[in-house]
Design a protein around this motif. Sequence first.
Motif, PDB file in Angstrom:
ATOM      1  N   ALA A  47       0.803  -1.232  -0.068  1.00 22.39           N
ATOM      2  CA  ALA A  47      -0.091  -0.110  -0.067  1.00 22.39           C
ATOM      3  C   ALA A  47       0.849   1.222   0.030  1.00 22.39           C
ATOM      4  O   ALA A  47       0.574   2.133  -0.689  1.00 22.39           O
ATOM      5  CB  ALA A  47      -0.827  -0.243   1.030  1.00 22.39           C
ATOM      6  N   CYS A  48       2.110   1.343   0.776  1.00 23.44           N
ATOM      7  CA  CYS A  48       2.822   2.374   0.586  1.00 23.44           C
ATOM      8  C   CYS A  48       3.397   2.518  -0.652  1.00 23.44           C
ATOM      9  O   CYS A  48       3.677   3.739  -0.875  1.00 23.44           O
ATOM     10  CB  CYS A  48       3.730   2.275   1.995  1.00 23.44           C
ATOM     11  N   ILE A  49       3.987   1.570  -1.093  1.00 23.94           N
ATOM     12  CA  ILE A  49       4.573   1.508  -2.488  1.00 23.94           C
ATOM     13  C   ILE A  49       3.785   2.256  -3.356  1.00 23.94           C
ATOM     14  O   ILE A  49       3.945   3.173  -4.397  1.00 23.94           O
ATOM     15  CB  ILE A  49       5.124   0.105  -2.898  1.00 23.94           C
ATOM     16  N   ALA A  50       2.265   1.518  -3.555  1.00 26.69           N
ATOM     17  CA  ALA A  50       1.315   2.108  -4.478  1.00 26.69           C
ATOM     18  C   ALA A  50       1.123   3.699  -4.366  1.00 26.69           C
ATOM     19  O   ALA A  50       1.021   4.523  -5.069  1.00 26.69           O
ATOM     20  CB  ALA A  50       0.143   1.438  -4.308  1.00 26.69           C
ATOM     21  N   GLY A  51       1.106   3.899  -2.800  1.00 28.86           N
ATOM     22  CA  GLY A  51       0.638   5.573  -2.416  1.00 28.86           C
ATOM     23  C   GLY A  51       1.942   6.437  -2.808  1.00 28.86           C
ATOM     24  O   GLY A  51       1.702   7.556  -3.376  1.00 28.86           O
ATOM     25  N   GLY A  52       3.147   5.895  -2.619  1.00 33.41           N
ATOM     26  CA  GLY A  52       4.184   6.640  -3.024  1.00 33.41           C
ATOM     27  C   GLY A  52       4.203   7.018  -4.790  1.00 33.41           C
ATOM     28  O   GLY A  52       4.470   8.105  -5.016  1.00 33.41           O
ATOM     29  N   ILE A  53       3.778   5.885  -5.314  1.00 35.53           N
ATOM     30  CA  ILE A  53       3.914   5.991  -6.792  1.00 35.53           C
ATOM     31  C   ILE A  53       2.624   7.194  -7.381  1.00 35.53           C
ATOM     32  O   ILE A  53       3.073   8.042  -8.037  1.00 35.53           O
ATOM     33  CB  ILE A  53       3.588   4.629  -7.647  1.00 35.53           C
ATOM     34  N   ALA A  54       1.478   6.947  -6.507  1.00 38.87           N
ATOM     35  CA  ALA A  54       0.318   7.933  -6.802  1.00 38.87           C
ATOM     36  C   ALA A  54       0.874   9.170  -6.399  1.00 38.87           C
ATOM     37  O   ALA A  54       0.625  10.203  -7.133  1.00 38.87           O
ATOM     38  CB  ALA A  54      -0.750   7.404  -6.125  1.00 38.87           C
ATOM     39  N   VAL A  55       1.246   9.383  -5.449  1.00 38.23           N
ATOM     40  CA  VAL A  55       1.799  10.736  -4.733  1.00 38.23           C
ATOM     41  C   VAL A  55       2.902  11.281  -5.670  1.00 38.23           C
ATOM     42  O   VAL A  55       2.635  12.770  -6.243  1.00 38.23           O
ATOM     43  CB  VAL A  55       2.210  10.876  -3.353  1.00 38.23           C
ATOM     44  N   GLY A  56       3.763  10.714  -6.308  1.00 35.73           N
ATOM     45  CA  GLY A  56       4.791  11.059  -7.293  1.00 35.73           C
ATOM     46  C   GLY A  56       3.910  11.659  -8.441  1.00 35.73           C
ATOM     47  O   GLY A  56       4.382  12.555  -9.062  1.00 35.73           O
ATOM     48  N   LYS A  57       3.157  10.867  -9.181  1.00 36.70           N
ATOM     49  CA  LYS A  57       2.573  11.304 -10.391  1.00 36.70           C
ATOM     50  C   LYS A  57       1.710  12.332 -10.108  1.00 36.70           C
ATOM     51  O   LYS A  57       1.739  13.572 -10.872  1.00 36.70           O
ATOM     52  CB  LYS A  57       1.769  10.173 -11.040  1.00 36.70           C
ATOM     53  N   ILE A  58       0.873  12.268  -9.171  1.00 38.58           N
ATOM     54  CA  ILE A  58      -0.188  13.455  -8.808  1.00 38.58           C
ATOM     55  C   ILE A  58       0.564  14.688  -8.528  1.00 38.58           C
ATOM     56  O   ILE A  58       0.173  15.711  -8.939  1.00 38.58           O
ATOM     57  CB  ILE A  58      -1.280  13.251  -7.838  1.00 38.58           C
ATOM     58  N   GLY A  59       1.483  14.499  -7.515  1.00 40.80           N
ATOM     59  CA  GLY A  59       2.203  15.621  -7.263  1.00 40.80           C
ATOM     60  C   GLY A  59       2.879  16.281  -8.428  1.00 40.80           C
ATOM     61  O   GLY A  59       2.969  17.559  -8.376  1.00 40.80           O
TER      62      GLY A  59
END
Length: 100
Positions: A47-59
């Motif tokens: 979940a944290c890996i997926a969240g990090g990928i999502a935050v990176g792209k959205i950010g």
Amino acid sequence: MNKKIFMVLSLFAFAVMGAFAQAAGAEAAADSSSIKYLAAGLAVGLACIAGGIAVGKIGAAAMGAMSENAELSGKALPFVGLAEGICLWGFLVALLIIIL
């Protein structure tokens, strides 16, 4: 990128299969708690890996949009918060796995 994700997921799958293979013996009752902790760790980790990928792209997209129009900052930041919520859901699932 897809090959790296596939490799990581396959390594996790082999690790879980090894844990289940060890638990199939006479010590199955004693090893069930270790499988529970392994599952909780995988829930939080993935979940944290997926969240990090999502935050990176959205950010990155939000910063690009704000560089063109500064008024978009209020509209873009809640999406980053939604992506961070993925990590919280992973923690909640892990907590439920350990407690139950």
